[in-house]
Enzyme design. Structure first.
Site, PDB file in Angstrom:
ATOM      1  N   THR A 137       0.822  -1.214   0.000  1.00 15.65           N
ATOM      2  CA  THR A 137       0.000   0.000   0.000  1.00 15.65           C
ATOM      3  C   THR A 137       0.856   1.264   0.000  1.00 15.65           C
ATOM      4  O   THR A 137       0.643   2.179  -0.799  1.00 15.65           O
ATOM      5  CB  THR A 137      -0.898   0.015   1.258  1.00 15.65           C
ATOM      6  OG1 THR A 137      -1.602  -1.227   1.304  1.00 15.65           O
ATOM      7  CG2 THR A 137      -1.885   1.156   1.201  1.00 15.65           C
ATOM      8  N   GLY A 166     -11.343  -0.925   8.514  1.00 14.22           N
ATOM      9  CA  GLY A 166      -9.970  -1.036   8.037  1.00 14.22           C
ATOM     10  C   GLY A 166      -8.954  -0.299   8.902  1.00 14.22           C
ATOM     11  O   GLY A 166      -7.825  -0.074   8.489  1.00 14.22           O
ATOM     12  N   ILE A 168       3.103  13.503   9.442  1.00 17.06           N
ATOM     13  CA  ILE A 168       3.542  14.631  10.280  1.00 17.06           C
ATOM     14  C   ILE A 168       5.069  14.701  10.278  1.00 17.06           C
ATOM     15  O   ILE A 168       5.720  13.735  10.647  1.00 17.06           O
ATOM     16  CB  ILE A 168       3.070  14.457  11.745  1.00 17.06           C
ATOM     17  CG1 ILE A 168       1.564  14.196  11.803  1.00 17.06           C
ATOM     18  CG2 ILE A 168       3.460  15.674  12.573  1.00 17.06           C
ATOM     19  CD1 ILE A 168       1.077  13.802  13.202  1.00 17.06           C
ATOM     20  N   LYS A 185       9.218   1.218  11.566  1.00 18.71           N
ATOM     21  CA  LYS A 185       9.478   1.605  12.965  1.00 18.71           C
ATOM     22  C   LYS A 185       9.979   0.443  13.807  1.00 18.71           C
ATOM     23  O   LYS A 185      10.820   0.621  14.684  1.00 18.71           O
ATOM     24  CB  LYS A 185       8.241   2.214  13.597  1.00 18.71           C
ATOM     25  CG  LYS A 185       7.011   1.335  13.557  1.00 18.71           C
ATOM     26  CD  LYS A 185       5.776   2.145  13.167  1.00 18.71           C
ATOM     27  CE  LYS A 185       4.653   1.211  12.819  1.00 18.71           C
ATOM     28  NZ  LYS A 185       4.035   1.483  11.533  1.00 18.71           N
ATOM     29  N   LYS A 235       7.286   3.576  18.239  1.00 24.41           N
ATOM     30  CA  LYS A 235       7.397   4.966  17.796  1.00 24.41           C
ATOM     31  C   LYS A 235       7.973   5.846  18.903  1.00 24.41           C
ATOM     32  O   LYS A 235       8.781   6.737  18.651  1.00 24.41           O
ATOM     33  CB  LYS A 235       6.029   5.473  17.353  1.00 24.41           C
ATOM     34  CG  LYS A 235       5.530   4.772  16.073  1.00 24.41           C
ATOM     35  CD  LYS A 235       4.050   5.023  15.853  1.00 24.41           C
ATOM     36  CE  LYS A 235       3.532   4.359  14.586  1.00 24.41           C
ATOM     37  NZ  LYS A 235       2.047   4.364  14.541  1.00 24.41           N
TER      38      LYS A 235
END
Lengths: 428, 428
Positions: free
Chosen positions: B12, B186, B135, B104, B204
Site C-alpha cells: 500500500t 480497516g 507529520i 518503525k 514509535k
C-alpha cells in the site's frame, strides 16, 4: 563546520539569540556538527543592559563592521521595520553574507528584491522566525510537506488578537477591557493598531501563502479586517451557536493558478482543533493534497521561542546552504502566475448581527432583502426585548459580494440602528 | 540534481510513493531542483495490481537487482518487519546506497546497527514516515527545534487505539464493539494485539525519544500498557471528572542523563489540546526548553500521508545528504549516557476504579491501605447501588511503586471483586 555570525539589532530577540548561543552552542555542535560562533553585535545603543552578558569587544555601533567584515558568514537582522533593515539586508547579501531574519514586514513587502538579491549574490536567506515564532512552519511547508500542493491554510498567527479574544470569551470582557489587560501584561503595544487591525496577521499570511502557492502574495492582495468590531455579545452568541471567534489568516488555492487570501475574524466550530488554540499561542492549520489536514501549534512570539527559530535557521543554513525556502522563492520570481481572486466572488456561510428597532415587519424586510440577493437563512435568534434588539442570523453559503450589497441595503433601512456585524463561518 | 530510486516492497505505502511521484515529481523538481527518478520496484509479487500503473520493465522480484544496481542512489525499504527488511537495509547501505524507510519496528530494535552501518558506509538514513505518518515530526525535532533540549514528549501515535477510544467516548461503545468497528473500517488488523497492547506506540516512542534525548531508548526500556482494560465506565467517569482517556507514549527528561519512557492510557484534562485529537489522527505534544510547548497534528497513517513523508525524505536527502537525523543518531552511538528510570519511582496523579462489595467499612479499608502507603485521595465518587459498586478515586501525586503495592493489597481484600483499574492523570 564553523559558522561565524554577526548580529545586527540587540533588542529582546537579539538578546534571546545570545542567551541560546551562550547556553546551548556546545550541545548544538554536539548534535549537529555545527559550531555557531557569535563574532560581533551591532546596535545604536550598546550601553543598556539586555539581561545577558557579552564581552564588550563584541559590541559595535556600526552595522558596516558586520556587513563588510571578512570574518563573518551570516548576518542576523533583528532591527525590524523597513529601513534601515532593508538596506542592511541587501548590502549584507551583496557583500556575500547569508542572512537570517525575523522581519515579517520587510520580507512581506520586499519579497522579490530580497530573494532576487540572494540569488544574484549566491547567498542564503532564511526567515523561519518571521511567522509563528518558535513553530517551524516554514521548514514544514518547504521541506516536510514538500511532496504536497498546499490547498488551504488557516493561521492563528497574531498572539495579541488571540489573547484579547480568549480573554473576552473566558472572562466575559468587552474588547476595550481585554485590550487593556493585554497591554498591562505586555501582550499588546501602547499603540495596538498594527495587531488588532490585522496588519501583522496579513504580513505573516503573505509569507505563508507566497511559500505555499509559489507566487508572491503581497499585502495589497489580501483583504484585511481586524477584531475591533467584535463585541462580547458576538462572542456570547457564537458560544450559544457552538462556535468560537478567532482572527484567522486564510488562504486557499482555487485553481492551479488562482488563490484567495484574507484576514478576518472567523467563527470556528467548537469541535475544530483551531477553536482550542488560546491565549498568546499560535497555530497554523493547513491541508495538503496528500497529507490531508495538519496543525502546527506553539508560541508565536516571545524572546526565546523566536530566538529558537533563528538559531535553527543558522544550523539549517550550515547543513543545506541555500535551502528549500530559497529554491521555492526563486520559483516565485520566475513564474509568478498566481492570481489572487477578489473576495467579492468568494463564498462562505455568515453570521450576521443586525441591530434593529423592535417593531412589526423588521424581520420581514431584512429577510426580503437577503432573499433578493439569493442569500438564504439557516437559523435565526431574536430573544431580547427593548427599543433596539439584536437579530442574529446564520446564512447558508453566499457570495461575499452579494452579502455586502444586501447588508448595505439592510443598514439603510430606517429601523436599523447600528451597522450590521458580519463574521464568516469556517466551513471545512 | 537527479536522485535515482529503487523501491523494495510494493504494498500500500509503496504504491502511494509511486502515485505521488507520478503526479508530482515535476512540481517537486520545480520547487526544489531535485528530480526524483524511480528506476526499479522489487516485490515477491509483481502481478497483483496496486491501483497504480507502472511500466512492466520497472518491476523485479529480486531485491538484489536494486541493492547492487549501479544506477540507484537511494533504496526505499517498505517491506516492514524485521527480516528480510534488516538484511536488505544493511546490505543496501554497505553497497553505498542511502536508505529511506517507514519501518518503525526495525529502526526501534536495530537502531545502533543501522546508524553504525550508515556511518561506516558514509550513506544517509532517513525515517520520517516511521513516526506520525505524514507529520514531519522527526525533522521538526532534529532541525526546527535543534536549538532546544526536549524536556517532555506526549504522543498520540497509534491511530487504531485513538479511533477505538474516540468511538467508545462518542458513541458510548464498549471496547470490544469499538474494536469491531475499527476492524470493519480497516483501521485495525484482524489480529489487533500489536496496536491495542501498545507495542506499536512503544516502537514509535522509542524512535522519538532516541532522537530527542540523544541515547538509544529501546523497547525494553519502555513500560507498556495497552487499552484493553479500559471500559465504557472508565470513559464515562473520566468525562464526568473533566478528562478524556487517550493512549499516550510519554517520555520525560528527569535530569541531564536520565529519562523515563512509558506507554499507557492517560486521563487528559479536557481543556488540553491533546484531548481534542480524535479518530485516527495522531499528535505529538512536546516541550522544548526554549520554545515551550508545541503540538504537531495530522494523519498518522494511510497510504498517501505516509508516502508524503517518504518523498520528503528523498528531497531532504538530496539537499542535505547525511542530514541531522544521522548526526543526532551518531551521537547516540558515541555517548549513550541516557539511563531510563524504572517507572516505580515515577510520580503521578492517578484515577482508580475499584470494584467492591457494597458493605460497611469497605471505603475505610481501602482508604486505610492507600494512607499506609502515603497516597492521599483528592476526590471520590461512589454512586451506584447493587451488590458490587465501582468506587472512583482521584489521588494526589503518588509514586507508582507505592501505588502498585497498595493496589495489590486492596485487590486482596475479600470484599473486592475485580482487579482495580488504574489510569494516570496528565499533569502539566
Amino acid at each position: 563546520m564553523q559558522i561565524n555570525i554577526g548580529l545586527i539589532g540587540f533588542g529582546t530577540i537579539g538578546a534571546g539569540v545570545v542567551k541560546i548561543l551562550q547556553k546551548s552552542a556546545s550541545s548544538i555542535e554536539e548534535k549537529t556538527g555545527v559550531r555557531l560562533c557569535l563574532k560581533r553585535i551591532a546596535d545604536l545603543d550598546i550601553t543598556t543592559t539586555r539581561g545577558v552578558e557579552v564581552e564588550p569587544e563584541l559590541l559595535t555601533t556600526k552595522a558596516e563592521e558586520i556587513i563588510y567584515a571578512d570574518d563573518i558568514d551570516v548576518v542576523i537582522e533583528l532591527i525590524g521595520g523597513y529601513e534601515p533593515a532593508r538596506t542592511i539586508v541587501l548590502s549584507a547579501m551583496r557583500a556575500g553574507k547569508s542572512v537570517v531574519t525575523a522581519n515579517k514586514a520587510l520580507l512581506s513587502r520586499y519579497w522579490e528584491e530580497i530573494f532576487q538579491t540572494a540569488a544574484e549574490s549566491q547567498v542564503a536567506f532564511y526567515a523561519e522566525a518571521s511567522v509563528g515564532g518558535g513553530i517551524p512552519i516554514i521548514s514544514a511547508i518547504t521541506q516536510g510537506l514538500v511532496a504536497n500542493e498546499i490547498c488551504e491554510i488557516y493561521g492563528i498567527i497574531n498572539g495579541t488578537c488571540n489573547y484579547i479574544l480568549t480573554k473576552m470569551s473566558d472572562e466575559c470582557l468587552e474588547f476595550s477591557e481585554a485590550l487593556k489587560q493585554a497591554q498591562t501584561n505586555g501582550y499588546a503595544e501602547a499603540d495596538p493598531a498594527f495587531d488588532i487591525e490585522g496588519i501583522d496577521t496579513a504580513h505573516k499570511l503573505s509569507i505563508l501563502s507566497s511559500i505555499s502557492f509559489g507566487g508572491h502574495v503581497s499585502l495589497d492582495d489580501i483583504s484585511i479586517e481586524g477584531i475591533t468590531k467584535i463585541t462580547k455579545q458576538d462572542i456570547d452568541y457564537a458560544k450559544e451557536l457552538g462556535f468560537v471567534i478567532k482572527l484567522i489568516g486564510v488562504a486557499k488555492r482555487l485553481s492551479a493558478n488562482e488563490i484567495e487570501a484574507s484576514v478576518h475574524p472567523v467563527m470556528i466550530p467548537e469541535n475544530h482543533l483551531l477553536s482550542s488554540v488560546n491565549d498568546v499561542f499560535n497555530a497554523v492549520y493547513l491541508i495538503g493534497d496528500f497529507v490531508g489536514p495538519m496543525m502546527f501549534y506553539g508560541k508565536g512570539a516571545g524572546q526565546l521561542p523566536t530566538a529558537s527559530a533563528i538559531v535553527s535557521d543558522l544550523v539549517m543554513l550550515a547543513h543545506q546552504g541555500k535551502g528549500l525556502i530559497n529554491a521555492r522563492a526563486s520559483l516565485t520570481m520566475e513564474e509568478n502566475m498566481i492570481k489572487v481572486r477578489k473576495t467579492d466572488s468568494i463564498s462562505s456561510r455568515y453570521y450576521l448581527r443586525i441591530t434593529a428597532e423592535d417593531r412589526p415587519c423588521v424581520l420581514a424586510n431584512i429577510a426580503g432583502i437577503l432573499g433578493k440577493y439569493g442569500i438564504s437563512i439557516a437559523s435565526c435568534i431574536q430573544k431580547e426585548r427593548g427599543q433596539f434588539v439584536p437579530i442574529i442570523m446564520l446564512t447558508h453559503e453566499a457570495e461575499e459580494g452579494n452579502l455586502r450589497t444586501a447588508i448595505a441595503e439592510i443598514d439603510g433601512l430606517p429601523e436599523i440602528k447600528d451597522k450590521t456585524v458580519c463574521i464568516s463561518l469556517m466551513v471545512y
